[in-house]
Scaffold this motif. Structure first.
Motif, PDB file in Angstrom:
ATOM      1  N   LEU A  66     184.740 -10.020  -8.812  1.00 26.77           N
ATOM      2  CA  LEU A  66     183.842 -11.125  -9.128  1.00 26.77           C
ATOM      3  C   LEU A  66     184.512 -12.496  -9.078  1.00 26.77           C
ATOM      4  N   MET A  69     184.583 -13.453  -5.492  1.00 28.00           N
ATOM      5  CA  MET A  69     183.247 -13.779  -4.996  1.00 28.00           C
ATOM      6  C   MET A  69     182.838 -15.190  -5.424  1.00 28.00           C
ATOM      7  N   GLU A  70     183.049 -15.503  -6.688  1.00 31.82           N
ATOM      8  CA  GLU A  70     182.658 -16.816  -7.212  1.00 31.82           C
ATOM      9  C   GLU A  70     183.437 -17.932  -6.541  1.00 31.82           C
ATOM     10  N   LYS A  73     182.292 -18.332  -2.940  1.00 28.35           N
ATOM     11  CA  LYS A  73     180.994 -19.022  -2.869  1.00 28.35           C
ATOM     12  C   LYS A  73     181.169 -20.523  -3.060  1.00 28.35           C
ATOM     13  N   ARG A  94     174.728  -4.041 -12.252  1.00 31.58           N
ATOM     14  CA  ARG A  94     174.945  -5.369 -11.680  1.00 31.58           C
ATOM     15  C   ARG A  94     173.998  -5.707 -10.523  1.00 31.58           C
ATOM     16  N   HIS A  97     172.895  -9.402 -10.585  1.00 29.44           N
ATOM     17  CA  HIS A  97     173.900 -10.418 -10.888  1.00 29.44           C
ATOM     18  C   HIS A  97     173.683 -11.650 -10.010  1.00 29.44           C
ATOM     19  N   THR A  99     175.571 -13.919  -8.799  1.00 29.08           N
ATOM     20  CA  THR A  99     176.547 -14.280  -7.766  1.00 29.08           C
ATOM     21  C   THR A  99     176.169 -13.678  -6.415  1.00 29.08           C
ATOM     22  N   ASP A 101     173.659 -12.606  -3.469  1.00 33.47           N
ATOM     23  CA  ASP A 101     172.351 -12.924  -2.906  1.00 33.47           C
ATOM     24  C   ASP A 101     171.590 -11.655  -2.531  1.00 33.47           C
ATOM     25  N   ARG A 208     189.480 -12.771 -14.288  1.00 33.45           N
ATOM     26  CA  ARG A 208     188.159 -12.454 -14.845  1.00 33.45           C
ATOM     27  C   ARG A 208     188.168 -12.521 -16.371  1.00 33.45           C
TER      28      ARG A 208
END
Length: 412
Positions: A66, A69-70, A73, A94, A97, A99, A101, A208
């Motif tokens: 995650l 990913m964040e 993005k 999840r 979630h 984050t 799409d 995280r």
């Protein structure tokens, strides 16, 4: 070897389908893949934005990926993120979630599924998080010259890649354009089989948990339950863990306990009750916790990572069976952690933290009672272990920054 791999995948699917007749997790595995590629095509529709694909085996791998990913993005706001899961436990928890799409199960790894998947998604980059190597998906990304990355990978000499009969699996590792590993031993293992496109990033789970402790969810009812007492949190508990804990729990005075079962179906929660002689309340029954409650059963999802903030020390379950669960969520809040002693070679953070003095493994109820009694009664010992835990988290931050820095350099 590919013939046997394809046969193995199909046999696995057949047995899961058979198990779905009486097992709910298997049922979700099968039903979630019904008309999957058609649903994926409908969901993506006329999307014209570039799509980056992240694959996670289950919930733990998703949480690990995650931060990447964040950050990705933020680096590429025009891109959309597709997340796939192999396991229902990850997908069900999840699937909404923000984050991601698009969130879907991963279709079974067959040549036709992989080709159709890539034809639909047309990903510009692909990330596989920590574990899982599916030949046809990796091969398809490689064949189409789509950048393919492995994130927070971890290897041990026992893995098939490093065996004399592991040539087929070594071929899969060769598909990756770059592998970001957690530690030097993993890097050296890759080099020993000729994989040079790799670097040490560390474990993105540290990033995280640092984000979690910076802004944890507050729970007033749990704060009232704790009051002025010491609080021990038992995270991701299995029945096998409770067997080594019940003696300490039942004999301990002046200590509140929160037990978060790993599985929260009724049968699993009932197993947690066995052997408890304390006054117990289930959080799912009411957030109003009676004043005389000694043990709170946290039979909910999504709360545990923030609930650790209220504890003084913790026991983390799984090491007597399924595999040790995430200790870093507790350690980040400065909680010394205790856990079982089996299969720890797969979790290097547990070994390192033991060497430093912030974690303790046990094999029996007697050993469990001894160390937990010391953590409860010796504030200096507990305080020192807590400081070690906090420093350990801080010293290991930065995996996400390393990965994103590499990706930025590739685009220049």
């Amino acid at each position: 070897m590919l013939v046997f791999y394809n046969l193995g995948v199909r046999c696995y699917y057949f047995f899961i389908k058979l198990a779905s007749l009486f097992n709910n997790k298997a049922r979700l595995f099968i039903s979630g893949r019904k008309n999957l590629l058609s649903e994926l095509k409908n969901a993506i529709g006329d999307n014209h934005s570039p799509i980056t694909w992240f694959h996670a085996a289950s919930l733990g791998e998703f949480e690990q990926g995650l931060p990447v990913m964040e950050a990705y993005k933020a680096m590429s706001p025009a891109s959309k993120i597709l997340v796939t899961f192999f396991s229902p436990s990850g997908f069900e928890e999840r699937k909404n979630h923000p984050t991601a799409d698009f969130t879907f199960y991963l279709p079974i790894d067959t040549p036709s599924n992989a080709k159709e998947f890539f034809d639909i998604v047309k990903p510009i980059k692909v990330f596989f998080i920590k574990y899982e190597y599916w030949f046809h998906y990796l091969n398809e990304a490689h064949r189409r010259s789509i950048p393919l990355y492995s994130v927070s990978a971890l290897f041990t000499p026992s893995h098939i890649f490093f065996k004399s009969h592991g040539a087929f699996h070594r071929r899969m590792l060769g598909f990756f354009d770059h592998t970001f590993v957690q530690n030097d031993s993993s890097l050296q293992l890759l080099k020993s089989i000729g994989i040079e496109k790799a670097s040490i990033s560390g474990d993105s789970r540290f990033d995280r948990v640092l984000k979690t402790i910076a802004n944890p969810q507050q729970y007033q009812s749990i704060e009232r339950f704790k009051g002025d007492d010491l609080l021990m949190v038992i995270g991701s508990a299995w029945a096998s863990d409770m067997q080594v804990l019940n003696g300490f729990i039942n004999n301990s005075k002046g200590l509140k306990l929160i037990i978060a079962p790993h599985l929260i179906d009724e049968g699993s929660v009932q197993k947690i009750y066995l052997g408890l002689e304390k006054r117990v309340h289930r959080y799912s029954e009411s957030e109003h916790i009676p004043d005389n409650t000694e043990v709170l059963i946290l039979d909910t999802m999504g709360m545990l990572s923030s609930v650790y903030q209220y504890g003084e020390f913790a026991y983390i379950g799984g090491a007597f069976g399924d595999g040790l669960h995430n200790i870093l969520e507790a350690v980040a809040f400065g909680l010394p952690v205790v856990f079982g002693n089996e299969g720890l070679e797969k979790f290097p953070e547990s070994i390192t933290l033991q060497e430093l003095g912030g974690a303790f493994s046990v094999s029996t109820a007697a050993e469990s009672s001894e160390i937990l009694t010391k953590l409860k009664g010796d504030s200096a010992f507990r305080g020192n272990a807590s400081s070690i835990c906090k420093k350990f988290i801080e010293d290991n931050r930065g995996a996400t920054e390393h990965i994103i820095g590499y990706l930025k350099a590739q685009t220049k």
